[in-house]
Design an enzyme around this catalytic site. Structure first.
Site, PDB file in Angstrom:
ATOM      1  N   SER A  17       0.844  -1.194   0.000  1.00 31.94           N
ATOM      2  CA  SER A  17       0.000   0.000   0.000  1.00 31.94           C
ATOM      3  C   SER A  17       0.879   1.243   0.000  1.00 31.94           C
ATOM      4  O   SER A  17       1.804   1.353   0.798  1.00 31.94           O
ATOM      5  CB  SER A  17      -0.900   0.035   1.237  1.00 31.94           C
ATOM      6  OG  SER A  17      -1.604   1.264   1.283  1.00 31.94           O
ATOM      7  N   THR A  61       7.466   2.376   4.025  1.00 27.17           N
ATOM      8  CA  THR A  61       8.390   1.688   3.120  1.00 27.17           C
ATOM      9  C   THR A  61       7.893   1.775   1.680  1.00 27.17           C
ATOM     10  O   THR A  61       8.679   2.021   0.758  1.00 27.17           O
ATOM     11  CB  THR A  61       8.580   0.218   3.550  1.00 27.17           C
ATOM     12  OG1 THR A  61       8.979   0.179   4.923  1.00 27.17           O
ATOM     13  CG2 THR A  61       9.638  -0.466   2.717  1.00 27.17           C
ATOM     14  N   CYS A  62       6.601   1.592   1.479  1.00 30.99           N
ATOM     15  CA  CYS A  62       6.037   1.662   0.119  1.00 30.99           C
ATOM     16  C   CYS A  62       6.178   3.074  -0.449  1.00 30.99           C
ATOM     17  O   CYS A  62       6.479   3.248  -1.634  1.00 30.99           O
ATOM     18  CB  CYS A  62       4.571   1.251   0.138  1.00 30.99           C
ATOM     19  SG  CYS A  62       4.298  -0.431   0.739  1.00 30.99           S
ATOM     20  N   ASP A  63       5.932   4.068   0.374  1.00 31.94           N
ATOM     21  CA  ASP A  63       6.091   5.465   0.004  1.00 31.94           C
ATOM     22  C   ASP A  63       7.538   5.705  -0.443  1.00 31.94           C
ATOM     23  O   ASP A  63       7.785   6.239  -1.539  1.00 31.94           O
ATOM     24  CB  ASP A  63       5.729   6.336   1.214  1.00 31.94           C
ATOM     25  CG  ASP A  63       5.952   7.819   0.994  1.00 31.94           C
ATOM     26  OD1 ASP A  63       7.109   8.243   0.825  1.00 31.94           O
ATOM     27  OD2 ASP A  63       4.960   8.567   1.030  1.00 31.94           O
TER      28      ASP A  63
END
Length: 172
Positions: free
Chosen positions: A59, A64-66
């Site tokens: 997501s 971390t995804c950002d």
């Protein structure tokens, strides 16, 4: 029966089950049908003839995804027009668009696996317990063969950005 893989990944140290095969370098990349928005879909053929870096994240609204998506957005400037970076998550398409606008991310194509989670299953990254796609990186050559793959063993860890970018540059 759909393949289930256990003992290969964790989320914050807790075991998770991945649905689908473990793809390997040299495999033909499975086709996919992902959403650009609620009405428009994208398939592998839409990016034919390009080197593709597919960055899979659970997501965009997590740290971390950002960071992963921002990093590949920055790297895109040096890769040229023969390369496309796709970020795949199960976030709704308008959540992806909102996040990209707020983050200033404009070099990455975001695609949503929210409808059928068929990408997750075909690429072996669908997390059975969470119905999210596990963090992974796939680099496909212009003929849709897998040239590089990294399945993360722990969902909260970062991928090896340098190796992924090196794999892309080797194909240009």
């Amino acid at each position: 029966m759909t393949q289930q893989r256990t003992g290969v990944a964790t989320f914050k140290g807790n075991p998770i089950t991945l649905i689908g095969p473990e793809l390997k370098v040299g495999d033909a990349a499975p086709d996919f049908k992902l959403n650009r928005n609620l009405l428009e879909e994208a398939t592998l053929q839409d990016f034919a003839g390009k080197v593709k870096l597919i960055s899979v994240v659970p997501s965009l609204d997590t740290g971390t995804c950002d960071a992963q998506t921002r990093r590949f957005n920055t790297e895109a400037a040096d890769l040229g027009e023969h390369v496309v970076i796709l970020t795949v998550s199960v976030d709704l398409p308008f959540a992806q668009a909102r996040w990209c606008g707020a983050a200033g991310v404009d070099q990455v194509v975001t695609l949503s696996d929210y409808k059928a989670r068929s990408f997750g299953e075909a690429y072996g990254v669908l997390i059975d317990e969470l119905q999210l796609d596990m963090r992974a990186i796939f680099v496909l050559d212009e003929n849709d063969r897998i040239a590089y793959v990294e399945y993360l063993g722990e969902m909260s860890e970062h991928p090896n950005y340098e190796q992924a970018i090196a794999a892309v540059k080797a194909l240009r």
